[in-house]
Design a protein around this motif. Structure first.
Motif, short mmCIF file in Angstrom:
data_model
loop_
_atom_site.label_atom_id
_atom_site.label_comp_id
_atom_site.label_asym_id
_atom_site.label_seq_id
_atom_site.Cartn_x
_atom_site.Cartn_y
_atom_site.Cartn_z
N TYR A 136 -11.87 -8.12 -4.50
CA TYR A 136 -10.54 -7.52 -4.68
C TYR A 136 -10.65 -6.35 -5.67
N HIS A 137 -11.37 -6.59 -6.76
CA HIS A 137 -11.54 -5.52 -7.76
C HIS A 137 -12.29 -4.34 -7.15
N LEU A 138 -13.34 -4.65 -6.38
CA LEU A 138 -14.12 -3.56 -5.78
C LEU A 138 -13.25 -2.65 -4.94
N VAL A 139 -12.32 -3.25 -4.24
CA VAL A 139 -11.48 -2.45 -3.34
C VAL A 139 -10.39 -1.72 -4.11
N ILE A 140 -9.73 -2.43 -5.02
CA ILE A 140 -8.51 -1.89 -5.61
C ILE A 140 -8.74 -1.00 -6.83
N VAL A 141 -9.60 -1.44 -7.76
CA VAL A 141 -9.63 -0.78 -9.07
C VAL A 141 -9.98 0.72 -8.97
N GLY A 142 -10.95 1.04 -8.11
CA GLY A 142 -11.33 2.45 -7.97
C GLY A 142 -10.19 3.32 -7.50
N GLN A 143 -9.28 2.73 -6.72
CA GLN A 143 -8.17 3.52 -6.18
C GLN A 143 -7.08 3.78 -7.22
N LEU A 144 -7.11 3.03 -8.31
CA LEU A 144 -6.02 3.14 -9.28
C LEU A 144 -6.13 4.37 -10.18
N ILE A 145 -7.29 5.04 -10.12
CA ILE A 145 -7.45 6.23 -10.96
C ILE A 145 -6.77 7.40 -10.24
N LYS A 152 -21.34 5.21 -12.70
CA LYS A 152 -20.87 6.44 -12.06
C LYS A 152 -19.35 6.48 -12.01
N ASN A 153 -18.74 5.37 -12.32
CA ASN A 153 -17.27 5.29 -12.26
C ASN A 153 -16.70 4.87 -13.61
N PRO A 154 -16.87 5.69 -14.64
CA PRO A 154 -16.47 5.22 -15.97
C PRO A 154 -15.00 4.83 -16.08
N GLU A 155 -14.13 5.60 -15.44
CA GLU A 155 -12.69 5.30 -15.57
C GLU A 155 -12.38 3.93 -14.97
N ALA A 156 -12.91 3.70 -13.75
CA ALA A 156 -12.63 2.44 -13.06
C ALA A 156 -13.28 1.27 -13.80
N MET A 157 -14.49 1.48 -14.31
CA MET A 157 -15.19 0.38 -14.99
C MET A 157 -14.49 0.01 -16.29
N TYR A 158 -13.96 1.03 -16.97
CA TYR A 158 -13.23 0.76 -18.21
C TYR A 158 -11.99 -0.09 -17.88
N LEU A 159 -11.29 0.33 -16.85
CA LEU A 159 -10.07 -0.38 -16.44
C LEU A 159 -10.39 -1.84 -16.09
N LEU A 160 -11.54 -2.03 -15.48
CA LEU A 160 -11.93 -3.38 -15.04
C LEU A 160 -12.35 -4.26 -16.22
N VAL A 161 -13.19 -3.70 -17.07
CA VAL A 161 -13.81 -4.55 -18.10
C VAL A 161 -12.97 -4.65 -19.38
N TYR A 170 -2.46 4.45 -11.15
CA TYR A 170 -1.55 4.07 -10.08
C TYR A 170 -1.41 2.56 -10.14
N SER A 171 -0.37 2.04 -9.48
CA SER A 171 -0.27 0.59 -9.49
C SER A 171 -0.18 0.06 -8.06
N TYR A 172 -0.65 -1.16 -7.91
CA TYR A 172 -0.60 -1.82 -6.60
C TYR A 172 -0.43 -3.31 -6.80
N THR A 173 0.52 -3.88 -6.09
CA THR A 173 0.68 -5.33 -6.08
C THR A 173 0.77 -5.75 -4.62
N THR A 177 0.84 -1.20 0.00
CA THR A 177 0.00 0.00 0.00
C THR A 177 0.87 1.25 0.00
N SER A 178 0.26 2.38 -0.33
CA SER A 178 1.04 3.61 -0.45
C SER A 178 0.13 4.80 -0.13
N ARG A 179 0.69 5.97 -0.25
CA ARG A 179 -0.12 7.17 -0.07
C ARG A 179 -1.29 7.18 -1.05
N GLU A 180 -1.03 6.76 -2.27
CA GLU A 180 -2.06 6.80 -3.31
C GLU A 180 -3.05 5.63 -3.19
N ILE A 181 -2.55 4.46 -2.79
CA ILE A 181 -3.41 3.27 -2.65
C ILE A 181 -3.37 2.86 -1.18
#
Ligand code: SF4
Ligand code: SF4
Lengths: 261, 390
Positions: free
Chosen positions: B329-338, B269-278, B353-356, B49-53
C-alpha cells in the motif's frame, strides 16, 4: 529571507566543489537552495557549469544547449513559449480552452499556478505560471500506455488521445510529471491538451491555439520550432536569452518553454 | 434412483466446509458488487482517487496477490521442478494457491480499470510493447493458462507434463515479477519505486509471502479437514519455515535500507517520499506494519516455534502477510502524495496530496480477499472429493 551563518557556509563549501552538472543533484538539495533564495541552474548557451543564481523564478532552469539541441524531429514542430512575467491571471485562456474544446467540468486541460517567489531578503514576488501539457519529446505518458490510446503524432509531435482505445488504467496520469491529464467520466477516457489539434489549430491552419489567441497580454506564444521567423522560435533562440522548462531533471524534453518576458 | 445410489456419499455431503465456502463467497460477492456499481457510475463518483492520485488502494491487492502467486510458484518449483524431495508433499496445494492468487490479483486490477471491457480488444489489436503494463497483463494471463495446465496434468497424475508446464509458468511469472518493478520505476516523476534494489526486493517479498501462505493455509487446511499432517508434510513445512526465516532476514535488510533512506536523503532516490514514510504522516503505519508486523514479530515467532509449533508459525505468517500488504500500500500511495510542483513555491499547494480509500474501494478490496479465501476453501472441498490434496 534570512540566511544564517551555517547556511552560508554550506553554500561556500558547495561553490568550491568541482562541477558535475545538475542532473545528479537530488531534489532535496535543490529545494534547500530554493529556500536560501538560490537556484541551481546551468549556464546558458550550451554550457553545463553548475551555477548558483538568484532563484526568482528560474527554478529548474537549464542551459538551452541541454534542452534544445537544434534537432526538431517534427515538421511543424509545435511549441509554446510562456512569457511568464506578463501573466495577470485573467484566466481568459482557461475559459477559451474550455469552451473551444468542450472540456468537461470534471477537469481542466490548462491551469494558472500562482507562485510566491523569494526576490530579496524579506521580499517575495508574485508570479502567475500557466501550465499545460508539455508535449514532451520523450513523453512518459505515451511510453506507459498499454493500448497506444495516447500517442505522439508522428508529423507534428502533439501528444494526442485516441479515446476509443483508452481502458482507463490511469497509468499515464501516474506517469505524467506535470499533472497534465485527467480522466473524463463523460467520455470515459483521458482528456488532455492537444494544442487544439481538432479545433482552433485546425481552423487557423496550424497557426494558433485557443488559449494563445485569447490571451490579452500575449503570454502564450504558440509557434513552430522549425520556422525561424515565428516569434516563438525567436523568443528562445536569441543569444543570452534565459529560458527554461519545468522539471528538466526528468529528461522528458518538454516543448513548452518559459521566459521571463 | 439407480444413479443416486451410484454416487458416493462423499460427493454430496454439505458439511461445515461447504457452509464456510458459501459464507465466504457471499461476503466476496457483496464486496465485488461495489466494483460492479463503480463501473456503472464511474470511479470519479465513488473512488477516493483523483487527478493527483490516480492509483488507489486497489493496486495494492493486485501487487500483493500477483507477487504472492509468484512466490508460491517459486516454492512450488523447489519440489516440482528442482525435485527437492522435502517440498514434494505440498506441490498440489501450492499449485492451486498460486493459480487462485493470480486470479485474485488480476480481478483487482480489472476492477481498477474504468473500461475493462476494452482490454481484450485493444491489448490484442493495439498492443504497445514499450509499455510495461501491457507486458504485465499479457505475462500474468499466460501464467494463469500454464498453471491451469499444470494443475490439470497433476490431477491426471501426468507428472512429466505437469513439470514442463511448471517450468514455463515459473519462467513467465519471474519475468512478470521483474517487470512489475520496471512498470513503476519509469514513473520517475512521481517518486515511485525507482530504487536500485527493487528487483531483488520484489523477488524476496514474493517468495517470503509465498512461504507464509503455505505455512498458514496448510495449517488451516489441516484444521478444516481435521487431519494430522503426515511426517513428510511436517518435514515440508519445517523446510518452508526455514526458508521463511531466511527471507525474513533478507526483508529485515531491505527495511533497514528504507529506514536509512527516510533519515538520510543520500541513501534514496525518493527522499521526499521516504521521509514521509519513515518520519512523516505514514510513520506509524510504517513502523507498525512494515517493521513490526512484516519482519520483527514473524522472526521472533518463527524462532520461538523452532519450526515445529504450527499454530505459532501460522500467526507469524498472518502477521507477515498483513505487514507486507501495508508495505505494498505504501509503495503505491506514498510516492504519489508528493505534489507535482512542490519545488515551485505555489500558493495554496498542500505540502502533500491526500488520499483515503473510499467505501467502494475498501469493499472491493475486502471482496477480493474473500474471493481468494472462498477459492481456497473451494479447493479444499474439491481436493477432498477427488482425493487430490496430497
Ligand atoms: S506533459 Fe505529461 S501529458 Fe504532456 S506529453 Fe509530457 S508526460 Fe505526457
Ligand atoms: S488511461 Fe487510457 S490513455 Fe492512459 S495509459 Fe491507460 S489506456 Fe492509455
Amino acid at each position: 529571507m534570512k540566511v544564517n551563518k551555517e547556511d552560508n557556509m554550506k553554500i561556500e563549501d558547495l561553490k568550491k566543489l568541482s562541477n558535475e552538472g545538475i542532473k545528479n543533484i537530488p531534489s532535496v538539495e535543490r529545494r534547500q537552495f530554493l529556500q536560501f533564495g538560490l537556484a541551481i541552474t546551468g549556464v546558458f548557451l550550451g554550457g553545463t557549469v553548475l551555477s548558483l543564481t538568484s532563484a526568482k523564478n528560474v527554478d529548474g532552469a537549464v542551459s538551452g544547449g541541454k534542452i534544445l539541441d537544434g534537432n526538431y524531429p517534427y515538421s511543424p514542430h509545435y511549441t509554446m513559449v510562456i512569457r511568464e512575467k506578463h501573466c495577470i491571471d485573467c484566466e481568459k485562456c482557461l475559459d477559451a480552452c474550455r469552451s473551444t474544446n468542450n472540456v468537461s467540468l470534471h477537469g481542466y486541460r490548462t491551469d494558472i499556478l500562482e507562485r510566491s517567489v523569494p526576490k530579496a531578503p524579506g521580499e517575495r514576488e508574485r508570479i502567475f505560471m500557466p501550465i499545460l501539457c508539455n508535449h514532451c519529446n520523450r513523453p512518459p505518458c505515451v511510453r506507459v500506455c498499454p493500448t497506444s490510446a495516447t500517442f505522439k503524432d508522428e508529423i507534428n509531435g502533439i501528444v494526442r488521445m485516441n479515446i476509443s482505445k483508452c481502458i482507463g488504467c490511469k497509468t499515464c496520469m501516474a506517469a505524467c510529471p506535470y499533472n497534465a491529464r485527467f480522466f473524463d467520466e463523460e467520455i470515459r477516457a483521458i482528456d488532455k491538451c492537444n494544442f487544439c489539434y481538432d479545433t482552433k489549430l485546425k481552423e487557423s491552419n496550424g497557426k494558433i491555439t485557443a488559449c494563445a489567441a485569447a490571451c490579452p497580454a500575449n503570454v502564450r506564444v504558440f509557434g513552430d520550432l522549425t520556422n525561424p521567423d515565428t516569434p516563438a522560435y525567436k523568443l528562445i533562440h536569441s543569444a543570452g536569452k534565459v529560458f527554461w522548462v519545468l522539471r528538466p531533471e526528468l529528461n522528458s524534453m518538454p516543448n513548452v518553454f518559459y521566459v521571463e518576458k | 434412483m439407480i444413479l443416486e445410489k451410484k454416487i458416493d456419499s462423499k460427493y454430496i455431503t454439505f458439511g461445515p466446509q461447504e457452509i464456510l465456502f458459501v459464507v465466504l463467497a457471499i461476503i466476496s460477492m457483496i464486496g465485488l458488487s461495489f466494483g460492479a456499481h463503480a463501473l456503472l457510475v464511474g470511479h470519479d463518483n465513488v473512488f477516493g482517487t483523483s487527478r493527483e492520485i490516480p492509483w488507489g488502494i486497489l493496486i495494492s491487492p493486485y501487487v500483493f496477490f500477483a507477487c504472492l502467486s509468484t512466490g508460491l510458484c517459486i516454492v512450488l518449483s523447489l519440489g516440482q521442478i528442482f525435485n527437492i524431495e522435502v517440498f514434494k508433499p505440498i506441490i498440489n496445494r501450492t499449485a492451486f494457491l498460486s493459480l487462485v492468487t493470480m486470479a485474485t490479483g488480476l480481478m483487482c486490477i480489472t476492477l481498477e480499470l474504468e473500461n475493462p471491457w476494452r482490454v481484450p480488444f485493444f491489448a490484442l489489436l493495439s498492443p504497445h510493447p514499450a509499455s510495461n503494463i501491457w507486458w504485465k497483463t499479457t505475462i500474468y494471463s499466460l501464467f494463469m493458462i500454464f498453471m491451469v495446465f499444470n494443475l490439470l496434468s497433476l490431477f491426471m497424475k501426468n507428472e512429466k507434463k505437469a513439470r514442463i508446464f511448471s517450468i514455463i509458468a515459473l519462467l513467465t511469472v519471474t519475468m512478470g515479477n521483474l517487470n512489475m518493478n520496471s512498470d513503476m520505476a519509469i514513473l520517475g516523476g512521481r517518486g515511485f519505486w525507482s530504487e536500485n534494489y527493487m528487483p531483488l526486493y520484489f523477488l524476496t517479498l514474493s517468495t517470503l509471502t509465498g512461504c507464509a501462505a503455505i505455512l498458514l493455509f496448510t495449517w488451516i487446511a489441516n484444521k478444516l479437514n481435521k487431519e494430522t499432517p503426515t511426517e513428510a508434510e511436517n518435514n515440508a513445512l519445517r523446510a518452508t519455515s526455514r526458508l521463511f526465516l531466511a527471507l525474513l532476514v533478507g526483508l529485515l535488510y531491505f527495511t533497514g535500507v528504507k529506514i536509512m533512506g527516510g533519515f538520510y536523503p543520500e541513501f534514496t532516490k525518493n527522499p521526499e517520499a521516504m521521509y514521509l514514510l519513515v518520519q512523516g504522516n505514514f510513520a506509524p503505519n510504517f513502523w507498525i506494519g512494515e517493521v513490526i508486523l512484516a519482519v520483527i514479530l514473524p522472526i521472533l515467532l518463527v524462532l520461538l516455534s523452532r519450526g515445529r509449533n504450527k499454530g505459532m508459525l501460522a500467526i507469524a505468517s498472518i502477521s507477515c502477510l498483513v505487514g507486507t500488504f501495508t508495505l505494498y500500500y505504501h509503495l503505491v500511495i506514498v510516492g504519489q502524495l508528493i505534489p507535482h510542483y512542490f519545488q515551485f513555491n505555489v500558493v495554496g499547494l498542500p505540502q502533500y496530496y491526500s488520499y483515503t480509500p473510499s467505501l467502494h474501494e475498501s469493499m472491493i478490496t475486502v471482496g477480493a480477499i474473500f474471493f481468494f479465501l472462498a477459492a481456497f476453501v473451494f479447493g479444499e472441498i474439491l481436493f477432498r472429493k477427488i482425493n487430490f490434496g496430497k
